[in-house]
Design an enzyme around this catalytic site. Structure first.
Site, mmCIF file in Angstrom:
data_model
loop_
_atom_site.group_PDB
_atom_site.id
_atom_site.type_symbol
_atom_site.label_atom_id
_atom_site.label_comp_id
_atom_site.label_asym_id
_atom_site.label_seq_id
_atom_site.Cartn_x
_atom_site.Cartn_y
_atom_site.Cartn_z
ATOM 1 N N CYS A 76 0.960 -1.174 -0.083
ATOM 2 C CA CYS A 76 0.021 -0.109 -0.123
ATOM 3 C C CYS A 76 0.982 1.310 -0.006
ATOM 4 O O CYS A 76 2.064 1.413 0.210
ATOM 5 C CB CYS A 76 -1.033 -0.126 1.432
ATOM 6 S SG CYS A 76 -1.719 -1.656 1.483
ATOM 7 N N ARG B 218 -4.337 0.677 -2.115
ATOM 8 C CA ARG B 218 -4.160 -0.575 -1.423
ATOM 9 C C ARG B 218 -3.450 -1.756 -2.292
ATOM 10 O O ARG B 218 -3.999 -1.869 -3.480
ATOM 11 C CB ARG B 218 -5.655 -1.343 -1.102
ATOM 12 C CG ARG B 218 -5.103 -2.787 -0.208
ATOM 13 C CD ARG B 218 -6.549 -2.884 0.478
ATOM 14 N NE ARG B 218 -6.264 -4.198 1.204
ATOM 15 C CZ ARG B 218 -7.081 -5.176 1.570
ATOM 16 N NH1 ARG B 218 -8.304 -5.290 0.719
ATOM 17 N NH2 ARG B 218 -6.897 -6.273 2.238
ATOM 18 N N LEU B 219 -2.425 -2.402 -1.860
ATOM 19 C CA LEU B 219 -2.055 -3.839 -2.486
ATOM 20 C C LEU B 219 -2.540 -4.855 -1.559
ATOM 21 O O LEU B 219 -2.040 -4.789 -0.359
ATOM 22 C CB LEU B 219 -0.502 -3.750 -2.515
ATOM 23 C CG LEU B 219 0.093 -5.016 -2.937
ATOM 24 C CD1 LEU B 219 -0.367 -5.375 -4.581
ATOM 25 C CD2 LEU B 219 1.678 -4.966 -2.815
ATOM 26 N N ALA B 220 -3.373 -5.681 -1.879
ATOM 27 C CA ALA B 220 -4.257 -6.405 -1.350
ATOM 28 C C ALA B 220 -3.096 -7.804 -0.745
ATOM 29 O O ALA B 220 -3.001 -8.281 -1.781
ATOM 30 C CB ALA B 220 -5.439 -6.857 -1.501
ATOM 31 N N GLY C 190 1.800 -1.621 5.154
ATOM 32 C CA GLY C 190 2.801 -2.566 5.521
ATOM 33 C C GLY C 190 2.249 -3.777 6.219
ATOM 34 O O GLY C 190 1.192 -4.279 5.770
ATOM 35 N N LEU D 145 13.840 -13.991 -3.325
ATOM 36 C CA LEU D 145 14.715 -13.658 -4.516
ATOM 37 C C LEU D 145 16.049 -14.301 -3.866
ATOM 38 O O LEU D 145 16.706 -14.123 -3.051
ATOM 39 C CB LEU D 145 15.212 -11.979 -3.957
ATOM 40 C CG LEU D 145 13.719 -11.151 -3.935
ATOM 41 C CD1 LEU D 145 14.036 -9.774 -3.853
ATOM 42 C CD2 LEU D 145 13.112 -11.265 -5.615
ATOM 43 N N GLY E 271 17.020 -11.105 1.122
ATOM 44 C CA GLY E 271 18.119 -11.135 2.021
ATOM 45 C C GLY E 271 18.827 -9.545 2.393
ATOM 46 O O GLY E 271 19.767 -9.750 2.988
#
Length: 605
Positions: free
Chosen positions: A2, A50-52, A75, A259, A371
């Site tokens: 978000c 929003r990123l759900a 967050g 990653l 990392g």
């Protein structure tokens, strides 16, 4: 993950300002592609993109509770389930399954003391309706960004990214002398932004805005604690912490990946994640990179062979993302990177390739484990172990990275004299040392290495975390950083330097803690940073772009340059421009120009 934005003004009615707040919020559409929300009241207006990730259906924002408080939040709180149980035992009833509502109701129960209970990466704004006060709160390590711009009369503008604030008509679109000084060095000073009049909420800080004015409180900082565990116990504790951290950070209602670089840090995280089920992994490489790789002072080996070793040993569902140098040199891509990060840098191909990697991953996963920060926590960088850098009397990485050329070398001599970046670095170094917590009765060596660790955990890591957040969120990808869990950071920070190097290597504690998880080749591999292209065509393309920029004559960076130095560079043999040293200056000129142009900034020095 978000993006948040908002406006507090005690001298005007904001209920009719929907269009302004919406414009601020919509600058972060890429950061939050799934939904948008606006909440208005007479003196506070909050926006959310929003990123759900958790409770996809129920976690819409801004979120209000009991006509007492309203929250716009970015967050993840990894211990939200435990906190929810505590709140339910105290009589709270929940309408959603989101961590957002846990944070909101946690405030109703504990007030500002809520921050001491959170484990996660977060930046949020909470408007207390009854008290008419705004709280701006950022996580302990500053993983999630949060900026603010004080207004005359006691109000404030805020946003996850500067572009949200700059969309407001009262924000000055300018960079001042300190902004340029920050750009020309490799240390991101806590609390500062590059923009005139704009500030950043420091890691572990609460900024409170009331009619009476703005106040700041540091709710968390690194402290000096005596380390009483022996070496075996310390290694075991690091492993136990990592096991718990990774398990917590796997919580997600959307696809998650890791990653994987073939280094110790990312391989260990991937191995720990795989203990809890199938995990996808992604690695980045350049076409022909391994076949033509040449070791240098930063990178002793190419990633590719070690990635293959990790995949063969761990068996994740793996994908290699192979990048082409031709696309790396596209000026339009450079502009996209500048729009995302809003921070000119002189490591341009690494920024651009990271942006491209995240773009490729986003089609498969919405959350990724990284990392990042393991080197700051465990002492992994080469300059931790070089007496010349450690004892230099400045930030150790500057000695290592700027020993041959400075990024401002192509800029006007009078401007450079006025900025005096070396003096600025000395002042910022002095400020940082004044914060370091010490233990009594320790050796000079132990005292100095505590200082070096502190500098990395509060200055160097800022830039890397900011870059990773902004370039990933530009593609709606949430990157989690397990090595930034404050419990691990606190524990290892207070571990004696002799423990951190007990086997004569960098990151001794981490290597010992995960020795049973990763292949021997990776355990023995020396630290190698994120890869950078070695294709000479990249440097030549930078030169061509600068040639076009000079010929056009309208670029905003041109008045800041040393015309004679630029002409000399462009007349030099093409192979000279391909060197890493020359690329530093070229990338700074081109990045700064893209930034000034795309942000429509004026330079006010």
């Amino acid at each position: 993950m978000c993006g948040i934005a908002g406006w507090v003004d005690f001298n005007r009615d904001l209920t009719g300002e929907r269009s302004t707040v919406l414009a601020m919020t919509d600058t972060m559409a890429l950061r939050g592609p799934d939904d948008t929300g606006i909440w208005l009241s007479p003196h506070a207006a909050l926006g959310h993109r929003r990123l759900a990730v958790i409770d996809v259906e129920g976690g819409r924002q801004p979120m209000a509770a009991d006509d007492v408080a309203v929250l716009t939040y970015s967050g993840e709180v990894y211990n939200f389930r435990e906190l929810r149980v505590q709140l339910e035992a105290r009589g709270h009833r929940f309408r959603t399954h989101s961590d957002t509502e846990v944070v909101l109701r946690g405030y109703l129960e504990w007030g500002e003391d809520l921050v001491d209970k959170l484990n996660g990466i977060y930046a949020f704004a909470l408007w207390d309706v009854r008290r008419e006060e705004l709280l701006l709160i950022r996580d302990r390590m500053g993983v999630k960004p949060l900026f603010y711009y004080p207004l005359p009369g006691g109000g404030v503008l805020f946003g996850s990214e500067p572009k949200a604030i700059l969309a407001h008509p009262q924000a000055d679109r300018a960079v001042d002398a300190d902004g340029l000084r920050e750009i020309f060095t490799i240390t991101q000073t806590p609390g500062l932004s590059l923009y005139k009049g704009m500030h950043e909420v420091r890691a572990g800080q609460v900024v409170k805005v009331r009619r009476q004015g703005l106040t700041k409180r540091q709710y968390w900082r690194l402290t000096a604690q005596e380390h009483t565990d022996d070496l075996d116990t310390t290694v075991r504790t690091v492993r136990e912490l990592l096991e718990d951290i990774v398990e917590r950070q796997l919580v997600s209602d959307v696809p998650l990946c890791s990653l994987l670089s073939g280094g110790l840090d990312s391989s260990a995280l991937t191995a720990l994640a795989l203990k809890h089920g199938d995990t996808r992994s992604f690695a980045v490489d350049f076409a022909g990179y391994a076949d033509h790789f040449q070791p240098d002072e930063m990178r002793g080996s190419a990633d590719g062979p070690f990635v293959r070793d990790a995949v063969a040993h761990l068996r994740p569902d793996h994908t290699d993302i192979t990048l082409d140098t031709t696309e790396l040199t596209d000026p339009r891509l450079r502009t996209s990177v500048m729009d995302a990060w809003e921070y000119p840098q002189f490591s341009g191909d690494m920024n651009t390739s990271l942006y491209m990697l995240f773009r490729a991953i986003q089609g498969h996963s919405t959350v990724a484990l990284s990392g990042e920060s393991a080197d700051e926590v465990f002492g992994g960088y080469a300059w931790f172990h070089l007496p010349k850098a450690v004892d230099s009397g400045t930030f150790p990485w500057l000695v290592f990275m700027m020993q041959k050329q400075r990024p401002e070398d192509l800029f006007d001599p009078e401007l450079r004299k006025k900025l005096d970046v070396l003096a600025y670095e000395r002042d910022r170094y002095s400020d940082a040392l004044a914060e370091v917590p010490y233990l009594p009765m320790v050796s000079a060596r132990e005292r100095r290495m505590r200082e070096v660790s502190y500098l990395h955990l509060t200055r160097f890591v800022n830039m890397l975390l900011d870059r990773k957040d902004r370039l990933s969120m530009a593609h709606g990808l949430e990157v989690r950083v397990p090595f930034c869990d404050h419990r691990l950071v606190e524990y290892v920070f207070n571990t004696p330097w002799a423990f951190k190097t007990f086997d004569g290597r960098e990151k001794s504690l981490l290597r010992a803690a995960v020795s049973d998880l990763v292949p021997a080749s990776i355990l023995e591999r020396r630290k190698s940073p994120y890869p950078a292209t070695q294709d000479p065509a990249y440097g030549q393309a930078l030169r061509g772009t600068l040639t076009d920029l000079v010929a056009d004559g309208t670029a905003p960076v041109l008045p800041l340059l040393d015309g004679e130095a630029v002409r000399t560079l462009l007349k030099s043999p093409a192979e000279d421009t391909a060197s890493t040293v020359t690329r530093i200056s070229l990338e700074m000129v081109l990045d700064l120009n893209s930034w000034l142009e795309s942000q429509e900034l004026r330079v006010d020095v």
